[in-house]
Design a protein around this motif. Structure first.
Motif, PDB file in Angstrom:
ATOM      1  N   LEU A 497     -38.869  23.328  -1.914  1.00 42.94           N
ATOM      2  CA  LEU A 497     -37.771  22.658  -1.210  1.00 42.94           C
ATOM      3  C   LEU A 497     -38.365  21.771  -0.119  1.00 42.94           C
ATOM      4  O   LEU A 497     -39.294  22.176   0.570  1.00 42.94           O
ATOM      5  N   THR A 500     -38.962  22.743   4.216  1.00 41.57           N
ATOM      6  CA  THR A 500     -38.645  24.171   4.341  1.00 41.57           C
ATOM      7  C   THR A 500     -39.947  24.951   4.484  1.00 41.57           C
ATOM      8  O   THR A 500     -40.887  24.720   3.718  1.00 41.57           O
ATOM      9  N   GLU A 504     -38.418  30.107   6.315  1.00 39.23           N
ATOM     10  CA  GLU A 504     -37.011  29.770   6.025  1.00 39.23           C
ATOM     11  C   GLU A 504     -36.623  30.200   4.617  1.00 39.23           C
ATOM     12  O   GLU A 504     -35.517  30.692   4.380  1.00 39.23           O
ATOM     13  N   HIS A 505     -37.539  30.010   3.707  1.00 45.16           N
ATOM     14  CA  HIS A 505     -37.311  30.458   2.324  1.00 45.16           C
ATOM     15  C   HIS A 505     -37.067  31.980   2.293  1.00 45.16           C
ATOM     16  O   HIS A 505     -36.144  32.459   1.621  1.00 45.16           O
ATOM     17  N   ASN A 508     -33.689  32.872   3.829  1.00 43.29           N
ATOM     18  CA  ASN A 508     -32.606  32.463   2.953  1.00 43.29           C
ATOM     19  C   ASN A 508     -32.449  33.376   1.741  1.00 43.29           C
ATOM     20  O   ASN A 508     -31.355  33.572   1.233  1.00 43.29           O
TER      21      ASN A 508
HETATM   22  C1  LIG Z   1     -30.901  28.444   0.802  1.00 47.35           C
HETATM   23  O1  LIG Z   1     -30.196  28.885  -0.347  1.00 47.35           O
HETATM   24  C2  LIG Z   1     -29.293  27.943  -0.848  1.00 47.35           C
HETATM   25  C3  LIG Z   1     -28.513  28.587  -1.965  1.00 47.35           C
HETATM   26  O2  LIG Z   1     -29.361  29.266  -2.848  1.00 47.35           O
HETATM   27  C4  LIG Z   1     -30.040  26.679  -1.279  1.00 47.35           C
HETATM   28  O3  LIG Z   1     -29.152  25.730  -1.773  1.00 47.35           O
HETATM   29  C5  LIG Z   1     -30.803  26.123  -0.085  1.00 47.35           C
HETATM   30  O4  LIG Z   1     -31.577  25.012  -0.491  1.00 47.35           O
HETATM   31  C6  LIG Z   1     -31.697  27.182   0.489  1.00 47.35           C
HETATM   32  N1  LIG Z   1     -32.331  26.725   1.708  1.00 47.35           N
HETATM   33  C7  LIG Z   1     -33.535  27.147   2.089  1.00 47.35           C
HETATM   34  C8  LIG Z   1     -34.034  26.625   3.381  1.00 47.35           C
HETATM   35  O5  LIG Z   1     -34.207  27.903   1.415  1.00 47.35           O
END
Ligand SMILES: *[C@@H]1O[C@H](CO)[C@@H](O)[C@H](O)[C@H]1NC(C)=O
Ligand SMILES: *[C@@H]1O[C@H](CO)[C@@H](O)[C@H](O)[C@H]1NC(C)=O
Ligand SMILES: *[C@@H]1O[C@H](CO)[C@@H](O)[C@H](O)[C@H]1NC(C)=O
Ligand SMILES: *[C@@H]1O[C@H](CO)[C@@H](O)[C@H](O)[C@H]1NC(C)=O
Ligand SMILES: *[C@@H]1O[C@H](CO)[C@@H](O)[C@H](O)[C@H]1NC(C)=O
Ligand SMILES: *[C@@H]1O[C@H](CO)[C@@H](O)[C@H](O)[C@H]1NC(C)=O
Length: 759
Positions: A497, A500, A504-505, A508
């Motif tokens: 991502l 990120t 953060e991963h 999340n």
């Molecule tokens: C967090 O999870 C959401 C839903 O799965 C995703 O769309 C988003 O990109 C994620 N963000 C991070 C920072 O991982």
């Protein structure tokens, strides 16, 4: 390649060890005198030794320029991110079969890479008892007509797209430590074959004696399934991967199967070990001592007596289908193979003939060790990954980790290229383990041989086994290391991502939860036998990832490259993360443990355990009272609550003390720093030995597992359990043992608290 007697330290090991032993007997003023004498000695001989070598060297002898942690990590990152060799390393590791003891070219390759990147390399061998497959067959036949109805090939398909699956040196499907045998019998479907599943069969009157069990992979360690099945009189076992375990990425749900898509290839098989993880990892003929040539060997314990075979879901399907309508349909036993109704059987008209021939031998295995001496020889960080694999490939398990390990070492070498006089503060020892798959053979034998050196010198053990099998970062650790893990995760980008971080991963996806270490990889001997704070990291298969073909031929370079990590960015992110962890642990003057987090974790495990104490044990009118047990229980729980409370308080104070030392060190003048380093050294000696205070006399029936707080579950084998002695006494409804375990815990906590009072 050279052999060394003590792979953890350099030539001056003997001297350092003497110094360390003596130090215990010195009080502080003598310590200081010792330091001055040493300083004198150093200025004469310019030998870095004793308490504060780097500091003295840099500030007083001005031999080397000071490199901050920031300088060093920047140099690490520059090297790591300027190139990416993970794919090339992975291709190399997955190009020849390397079952335990095999793959001599890979031993040489790893050795050469270690040397190329500036490590002192050596090879450390053991001779271990294990099996290799010779022959097998399986057929289902009609008991009345004798007609063969189904004869599985017991092979994974050769796929034109995946060169690993086509090579001639593919390893046959088999189980490590499976018994040879030829059995003909009726058969029963037993779900996962867990202890609870088998108990259910018995409770509902399904026949087990004399039958062959068919179980699906998952739901606990496969070796324990065989053990439980043997106990119920089963005479053989088939194990297969059910698509129900594939988190919805199935052909039924419209996904194409490998190699055309992310779903499981129907011919895939899960190989794996059956050694009972319960007794002790390592060579089953040398429990508790190293398997050196000519050593005394015992009758192997904890290995199956019934023949077993792994099989694919495509080939087990007709066998399971033949049970439709026979026996019972038990809730929770259902899988996801189309047309299979998951009845238990047996079908009175059908039998299986299961034939398995294994060659049991004593075979040499080879750990490859690479050392980078630091300023401190008596503070060592060990970083390990195993090299051996069940299959020719092993792209995920374990060689993604092997590629990551080499990338990390390459980038550490980059620090030295940029700052030629740099060396780490603490010594680093990288190890490529062999024989992990059969039962943590290489690491356990090493831990048994060098237990004394490891206990004296090793500060922490870092493990990565499957480095990458998906995109979900997974962490497990001794809570002592949780803070380092999370803080370091903030410094690395998550490649899947944009913008990120790994942190953060984690937040999340898993709310940044760090699991408790169980067993199933090479940290086991370090944490659970020797009490060394350990951690384990790797990208696991997440919910939208391609199905991981665990221990199958399709855990191949082609699979990794096509479906998981095409540009090897996850590999690189893991190498970056490992680098931050290693440097964070090696370069900070005050060892980065979080004592408070550790104490709080234990306190919370303890509280939830005490909540589970049954009322009959504590009720003053119960039968337990007759043995005075209830009275003792009340008294002990009272005492323990006090100790636990004190532990958390003392840890809070200690953590504050550590923060203060760090802070003062940053801001003080040269001479103040010098004095401070003595305090820091004392704190570090304490920190190094804190977790060892939780080593006890060993768990009941498995005394090799000495950690009072952490062990793998005895009925599961992989996942971590906390306060195992107390938990198991509760499960067994054994108040006497519970009292004994409370005393053991009391003893540990009192010792732990005592160390925390030393400032
Ligand atoms: C967090 O999870 C959401 C839903 O799965 C995703 O769309 C988003 O990109 C994620 N963000 C991070 C920072 O991982
Ligand atoms: C893989 O092995 C084959 C056959 O032994 C060899 O020709 C090839 O060069 C090897 N490839 C790599 C990347 O090592
Ligand atoms: C295994 O046993 C079966 C039935 O007793 C027999 O027909 C078969 O020849 C045996 N196989 C081997 C390889 O011994
Ligand atoms: C069994 O293994 C040993 C050692 O690797 C080997 O020498 C022997 O030939 C093998 N036996 C058979 C029957 O293949
Ligand atoms: C990432 O962050 C930078 C700086 O904060 C910003 O300029 C850039 O647009 C961001 N990229 C994406 C893809 O969000
Ligand atoms: C707790 O452990 C300490 C240290 O070993 C010991 O002195 C004390 O008697 C123990 N207390 C109990 C109640 O067992």
């Amino acid at each position: 390649m050279t052999a060394e007697t003590d792979p953890l330290v350099g030539q001056d090991s003997f001297q350092v060890r003497i110094v360390r032993r003596q130090r215990r007997h010195y009080d502080r003023s003598r310590c200081f005198r010792f330091l001055l004498i040493s300083l004198f000695g150093m200025s004469l001989l310019a030998i870095p030794a004793t308490l504060v070598p780097r500091y003295v060297h840099q500030k007083f002898l001005a031999v080397t320029k000071w490199h901050s942690l920031e300088d060093v990590t920047n140099a690490f990152q520059e090297t790591l991110f300027s190139e990416n060799h993970a794919g090339e390393f992975l291709r190399r590791y997955t190009n020849e079969s390397h079952l335990a003891g095999d793959g001599p070219e890979l031993v040489q390759f790893t050795f050469d890479k270690f040397e190329e990147y500036g490590l002192k390399a050596s090879v450390n061998d053991y001779e271990v008892y294990l099996n290799t497959p010779l022959d097998h067959s399986l057929k289902m036949f009609d008991t009345i007509t004798g007609q063969t109805l189904h004869k599985p090939m017991l092979e994974e398909d050769i796929l034109a797209e995946d060169p690993t699956s086509t090579h001639l040196d593919a390893i046959p499907v088999f189980h490590g430590y499976s018994a040879s045998g030829n059995v003909t019998a009726g058969f029963v479907y037993a779900n996962f074959g867990s202890k609870a599943d088998l108990a259910k069969l018995v409770e509902l009157g399904v026949e087990t004696k004399g039958k062959i069990a068919i179980v699906r992979n998952g739901g606990g360690y496969r070796g324990l399934k065989v053990k439980f099945a043997e106990d119920l009189g089963f005479v053989g076992m088939l194990m297969y991967p059910d698509p129900a375990q594939d988190h919805g990425i199935t052909e039924e749900n419209g996904y194409l199967a490998y190699p055309n898509g992310p779903a499981r290839n129907p011919s895939s098989v899960e190989r794996g070990s059956l050694k009972s993880s319960n007794l002790a990892p390592g060579d089953p003929t040398t429990p508790g001592y190293p398997s050196k040539p000519g050593c005394k060997r015992r009758e192997p314990k904890g290995i199956p007596t019934i023949p077993t075979l792994p099989i694919s879901y495509r080939e087990v399907k007709p066998i399971l289908e033949s049970l439709n309508g026979h026996g019972l349909k038990i809730p929770g036993f259902g899988g996801a193979i189309p047309d299979v109704e998951y009845f238990t059987g047996p079908n009175p008209n059908l039998q299986l003939n299961l034939y398995n021939l294994q060659n049991y031998t004593i075979k040499p295995i080879h750990n490859v060790i690479g050392k980078l001496d630091g300023w401190l020889q008596d503070e060592v960080i060990v970083i390990g990954n195993h090299r051996d694999s069940w299959i020719k490939g092993g792209a995920g398990d374990p060689n993604s980790g092997s590629a990551v390990l080499l990338e990390t070492i390459r980038a550490i070498a980059g620090i030295k290229s940029k700052y030629p006089n740099w060396k780490p503060l603490r010594s680093l020892v990288f190890i490529s383990w062999d024989g992990e798959e059969y039962g943590l053979l290489g690491s356990s034998e090493f831990g048994e041989e060098f237990s004394h050196e490891i206990s004296g010198k090793v500060v922490a053990y870092f493990n990565t086994d499957v480095g990458v099998s998906g995109s979900q970062l997974g962490l497990a650790a001794s809570p002592m290391l949780n803070e380092l893990l999370l803080e370091s995760a903030k410094l690395v980008d998550y490649p899947m991502l944009p913008n990120t971080t790994l942190y953060e991963h984690l937040i999340n996806t898993t709310n940044a939860e760090i699991e408790v270490l169980g067993s199933g990889s090479d940290f086991t001997v370090f944490l659970e036998h020797l009490g060394i704070p350990s951690l384990d990291i790797g990208f696991d298969s997440g919910k939208n990832d391609a199905v991981y073909h665990y221990h199958s031929n399709y855990d191949s370079y082609h699979w990794m490259h096509t479906f998981v990590d095409p540009n090897f960015e996850l590999h690189r992110a893991l190498a970056a993360y490992l680098g931050h962890l290693v440097l964070g642990m090696s370069e900070n003057e005050v060892i980065r443990f979080n004592v408070l987090e550790y104490a709080r974790a234990i306190a919370s495990y303890y509280e939830s355990t005490i909540k589970d104490v049954p009322l009959e044990w504590t009720n003053k009118n119960s039968e337990y009272k007759r043995g005075h047990h209830t009275h003792r229980l009340h008294k002990l729980i009272g005492i323990m609550s006090g100790h636990i409370h004190a532990m958390v308080g003392l840890s809070e104070g200690y953590q504050y003390h550590l923060a203060e030392l760090r802070e003062q060190y940053q801001t003080s003048t040269a001479f103040q720093k010098f004095k401070l380093l003595i305090k820091i050294k004392l704190a570090n000696e304490n920190l190094k030995h804190l977790e060892k205070q939780f080593l006890g006399p060993g768990l009941k029936d498995r005394p090799w597992f000495r950690h009072v707080v952490f062990a793998s579950g005895r009925y599961d084998g992989y996942s971590g359990q906390n306060l195992p002695g107390l938990r198991e006494s509760l499960e067994d409804d054994d108040i006497v043992r519970f009292l004994g375990e409370l005393e053991i815990l009391n003893h540990s906590i009192v010792k732990f608290n005592k160390l925390l009072k030393l400032r």
